[in-house]
Design an enzyme around this catalytic site. Structure first.
Site, PDB file in Angstrom:
ATOM      1  N   ASP A  32       0.859  -1.192   0.000  1.00 53.50           N
ATOM      2  CA  ASP A  32       0.000   0.000   0.000  1.00 53.50           C
ATOM      3  C   ASP A  32       0.892   1.238   0.000  1.00 53.50           C
ATOM      4  O   ASP A  32       2.092   1.151   0.257  1.00 53.50           O
ATOM      5  CB  ASP A  32      -0.920   0.002   1.246  1.00 53.50           C
ATOM      6  CG  ASP A  32      -2.195   0.818   1.021  1.00 53.50           C
ATOM      7  OD1 ASP A  32      -2.094   2.049   0.850  1.00 53.50           O
ATOM      8  OD2 ASP A  32      -3.289   0.221   1.004  1.00 53.50           O
ATOM      9  N   TYR A 149     -15.576   7.362 -11.239  1.00 43.80           N
ATOM     10  CA  TYR A 149     -15.161   6.205 -10.440  1.00 43.80           C
ATOM     11  C   TYR A 149     -15.794   4.931 -11.012  1.00 43.80           C
ATOM     12  O   TYR A 149     -15.128   3.899 -11.174  1.00 43.80           O
ATOM     13  CB  TYR A 149     -15.587   6.439  -8.985  1.00 43.80           C
ATOM     14  CG  TYR A 149     -15.434   5.259  -8.054  1.00 43.80           C
ATOM     15  CD1 TYR A 149     -14.196   4.893  -7.538  1.00 43.80           C
ATOM     16  CD2 TYR A 149     -16.549   4.514  -7.657  1.00 43.80           C
ATOM     17  CE1 TYR A 149     -14.066   3.828  -6.669  1.00 43.80           C
ATOM     18  CE2 TYR A 149     -16.434   3.450  -6.781  1.00 43.80           C
ATOM     19  CZ  TYR A 149     -15.184   3.101  -6.298  1.00 43.80           C
ATOM     20  OH  TYR A 149     -15.064   2.033  -5.438  1.00 43.80           O
ATOM     21  N   LYS A 153     -14.063   1.622 -12.955  1.00 40.78           N
ATOM     22  CA  LYS A 153     -14.288   0.249 -12.489  1.00 40.78           C
ATOM     23  C   LYS A 153     -14.730  -0.632 -13.660  1.00 40.78           C
ATOM     24  O   LYS A 153     -14.291  -1.778 -13.792  1.00 40.78           O
ATOM     25  CB  LYS A 153     -15.358   0.231 -11.393  1.00 40.78           C
ATOM     26  CG  LYS A 153     -14.880   0.793 -10.059  1.00 40.78           C
ATOM     27  CD  LYS A 153     -13.836  -0.107  -9.441  1.00 40.78           C
ATOM     28  CE  LYS A 153     -13.464   0.296  -8.032  1.00 40.78           C
ATOM     29  NZ  LYS A 153     -12.247  -0.386  -7.565  1.00 40.78           N
ATOM     30  N   ALA A 193     -21.406   6.321   4.060  1.00 44.92           N
ATOM     31  CA  ALA A 193     -22.594   6.652   4.855  1.00 44.92           C
ATOM     32  C   ALA A 193     -22.663   5.952   6.225  1.00 44.92           C
ATOM     33  O   ALA A 193     -22.902   6.637   7.232  1.00 44.92           O
ATOM     34  CB  ALA A 193     -23.855   6.368   4.044  1.00 44.92           C
ATOM     35  N   ARG A 283     -30.183   1.859  -4.679  1.00 46.95           N
ATOM     36  CA  ARG A 283     -29.248   0.809  -5.082  1.00 46.95           C
ATOM     37  C   ARG A 283     -29.373  -0.344  -4.096  1.00 46.95           C
ATOM     38  O   ARG A 283     -29.487  -0.136  -2.893  1.00 46.95           O
ATOM     39  CB  ARG A 283     -27.813   1.329  -5.102  1.00 46.95           C
ATOM     40  CG  ARG A 283     -26.807   0.271  -5.507  1.00 46.95           C
ATOM     41  CD  ARG A 283     -25.425   0.829  -5.710  1.00 46.95           C
ATOM     42  NE  ARG A 283     -25.346   1.634  -6.911  1.00 46.95           N
ATOM     43  CZ  ARG A 283     -24.512   2.672  -7.063  1.00 46.95           C
ATOM     44  NH1 ARG A 283     -23.723   3.017  -6.085  1.00 46.95           N
ATOM     45  NH2 ARG A 283     -24.490   3.340  -8.175  1.00 46.95           N
TER      46      ARG A 283
HETATM   47  P1  NAD Z   1      -9.542   1.956   0.965  1.00 48.56           P
HETATM   48  O1  NAD Z   1      -9.419   3.325   0.373  1.00 48.56           O
HETATM   49  O2  NAD Z   1      -9.580   1.827   2.430  1.00 48.56           O
HETATM   50  O3  NAD Z   1      -8.373   1.032   0.412  1.00 48.56           O
HETATM   51  C1  NAD Z   1      -7.744   1.246  -0.829  1.00 48.56           C
HETATM   52  C2  NAD Z   1      -6.246   1.309  -0.558  1.00 48.56           C
HETATM   53  O4  NAD Z   1      -5.556   1.496  -1.803  1.00 48.56           O
HETATM   54  C3  NAD Z   1      -5.843   2.492   0.339  1.00 48.56           C
HETATM   55  O5  NAD Z   1      -5.230   2.025   1.523  1.00 48.56           O
HETATM   56  C4  NAD Z   1      -4.898   3.286  -0.516  1.00 48.56           C
HETATM   57  O6  NAD Z   1      -3.806   3.864   0.197  1.00 48.56           O
HETATM   58  C5  NAD Z   1      -4.419   2.245  -1.508  1.00 48.56           C
HETATM   59  N1  NAD Z   1      -3.871   2.898  -2.686  1.00 48.56           N
HETATM   60  C6  NAD Z   1      -4.412   3.932  -3.390  1.00 48.56           C
HETATM   61  N2  NAD Z   1      -3.573   4.312  -4.362  1.00 48.56           N
HETATM   62  C7  NAD Z   1      -2.477   3.499  -4.265  1.00 48.56           C
HETATM   63  C8  NAD Z   1      -1.266   3.418  -4.995  1.00 48.56           C
HETATM   64  N3  NAD Z   1      -1.011   4.255  -6.001  1.00 48.56           N
HETATM   65  N4  NAD Z   1      -0.367   2.484  -4.636  1.00 48.56           N
HETATM   66  C9  NAD Z   1      -0.601   1.647  -3.594  1.00 48.56           C
HETATM   67  N5  NAD Z   1      -1.742   1.665  -2.872  1.00 48.56           N
HETATM   68  C10 NAD Z   1      -2.659   2.591  -3.215  1.00 48.56           C
HETATM   69  O7  NAD Z   1     -10.807   1.298   0.286  1.00 48.56           O
HETATM   70  P2  NAD Z   1     -11.604  -0.044   0.639  1.00 48.56           P
HETATM   71  O8  NAD Z   1     -12.926   0.361   1.139  1.00 48.56           O
HETATM   72  O9  NAD Z   1     -10.759  -0.965   1.428  1.00 48.56           O
HETATM   73  O10 NAD Z   1     -11.826  -0.624  -0.827  1.00 48.56           O
HETATM   74  C11 NAD Z   1     -10.992  -1.622  -1.401  1.00 48.56           C
HETATM   75  C12 NAD Z   1     -11.407  -1.835  -2.857  1.00 48.56           C
HETATM   76  O11 NAD Z   1     -12.789  -2.183  -2.929  1.00 48.56           O
HETATM   77  C13 NAD Z   1     -11.230  -0.599  -3.736  1.00 48.56           C
HETATM   78  O12 NAD Z   1     -10.787  -1.022  -5.012  1.00 48.56           O
HETATM   79  C14 NAD Z   1     -12.619  -0.048  -3.846  1.00 48.56           C
HETATM   80  O13 NAD Z   1     -12.809   0.703  -5.023  1.00 48.56           O
HETATM   81  C15 NAD Z   1     -13.446  -1.313  -3.837  1.00 48.56           C
HETATM   82  N6  NAD Z   1     -14.826  -1.058  -3.366  1.00 48.56           N
HETATM   83  C16 NAD Z   1     -15.039  -0.722  -2.060  1.00 48.56           C
HETATM   84  C17 NAD Z   1     -16.344  -0.479  -1.633  1.00 48.56           C
HETATM   85  C18 NAD Z   1     -16.627  -0.096  -0.206  1.00 48.56           C
HETATM   86  O14 NAD Z   1     -17.807   0.092   0.118  1.00 48.56           O
HETATM   87  N7  NAD Z   1     -15.640   0.006   0.670  1.00 48.56           N
HETATM   88  C19 NAD Z   1     -17.398  -0.581  -2.535  1.00 48.56           C
HETATM   89  C20 NAD Z   1     -17.143  -0.911  -3.850  1.00 48.56           C
HETATM   90  C21 NAD Z   1     -15.845  -1.163  -4.251  1.00 48.56           C
END
Ligand code: NAD
Length: 322
Positions: A32, A149, A153, A193, A283
């Protein structure tokens, strides 16, 4: 010993996934931009690295892994995704990470990468009726996500599936729907939320009021992180490539969400409706396909996860105040 790579391990879901993989007996490398700010990582090896750089990605994918989970993304809640102010960063950063990861995994002869897409890729036109949103997997096209976003995806899920077709990979794609739980972002503008509502209720006095964007009648479903991780590992280890929803089908309005959290807190809370970024009107996860393909679907009641999340966020607010 089996090995796993978790990209985005410093994030919310990645942190929980690392814990789960350790419980399952894996040797785990996490990567990360940052360490998780809420919990000590349990990864055997944790690399701080920017996955937008191809050389860095090749550096962390320097061996075979039995399982690779690609969760790293530039993301946040509605306040980050829907204002438009971060669109270029969101598209550039996340697409670059995914292009690098798909290519590096292929060239290292890794066959399976799990990719976390999002319900935000579903067409906005199917989510205008709060009582009856359509999020069946085959409703994705003609594409019309309501945010950049969501477009990124959609692009990246197609990218990972193209590597399956052209390079014999077995990548797996899930569409997460609003995941929540302890040890996630709960303040600062990138929170979602459930975390925002828990924080606001924790900080409000009994009989006080909290601000909610819009009329609060927009509907959503929220999945507790443990069930998300369960679905994620099940999908990666299955024969089904997806895309498949990983979400809850217990749909609530945001006003109802506030009511449930207020009950958990034992407080009477009024709602102040103010203008703000909203996203789609309704949704909900459609769980027929995951049930059919994996013989499993998330089914814990929302209140159960909210109780654990509220307790954790309430403790954070007390720690902040001390
Ligand atoms: P999060 O933001 O807590 O985790 C994503 C991590 O990616 C972060 O820790 C961030 O530092 C890291 N990151 C970003 N850019 C980076 C880079 N250039 N190099 C290395 N690391 C990098 O988000 P999350 O809630 O844990 O979500 C994880 C995945 O699930 C994401 O891809 C997100 O789009 C997807 N997602 C999450 C949700 C949700 O409700 N949490 C819903 C739909 C999709």
């Amino acid at each position: 010993m089996k090995s796993a790579l978790v990209l985005g391990a410093g994030g919310f879901i990645g942190g929980h996934l690392v814990k789960r993989l350790k419980r399952d007996g894996f040797w785990v490398r996490g990567v990360d931009l940052k360490f998780n700010e809420h919990a000590e990582t349990e990864a055997d090896d944790f690399v701080i690295s920017d996955l937008r750089e191809p050389g860095n990605v090749r550096g962390v994918i320097d061996r075979r892994f039995d399982e690779v989970y690609q969760l790293a993304a530039d993301m946040g809640g509605a306040g980050y995704i829907f204002t438009g102010a971060h669109d270029a960063d969101i598209m550039h950063n996340s697409a670059t990470i995914n292009l690098n990861v798909a290519d590096a995994a292929h060239k290292r002869n890794i066959s399976r990468v799990f990719y976390s897409s999002s319900a935000c890729m579903y067409p906005a036109y199917n989510q205008e009726d709060p009582d009856n949103p359509n999020c069946a997997e085959d409703s994705a096209y003609p594409a019309a996500p309501d945010s950049e976003y969501g477009w990124e995806k959609l692009f990246s899920e197609r990218l990972f599936l193209a590597y399956n077709r052209n390079h014999g990979m077995k990548n797996r794609v899930a569409r997460y729907h609003n995941i929540f739980g302890p040890e996630g972002t709960w303040q600062g503008g990138k929170e979602k939320a459930p975390a925002a509502v828990c924080r606001k209720v924790a900080l409000a006095a009994n009989g006080g009021s909290i601000e909610i964007w819009g009329d609060g009648e927009q509907t959503r479903s929220f999945l507790y992180v443990d069930e998300c991780v369960e679905g994620t590992t099940r999908l990666l280890r299955s024969d089904f490539e997806g895309p498949v929803n990983i979400g809850s089908d217990e749909m609530v309005t945001i006003n109802q969400l506030v009511g449930i959290v207020a009950d958990i807190a034992g407080k009477k809370i009024e709602i102040d409706h103010i203008p703000g970024p909203l996203g789609v009107r309704g949704r909900n996860s459609d769980n027929r396909l995951i049930q059919e393909k994996l013989g499993w679907r998330p089914n814990d009641p929302l209140v159960k996860g909210l109780e654990k999340t509220y307790a954790w966020i309430e403790a954070q607010t007390r720690r902040n105040a001390a």
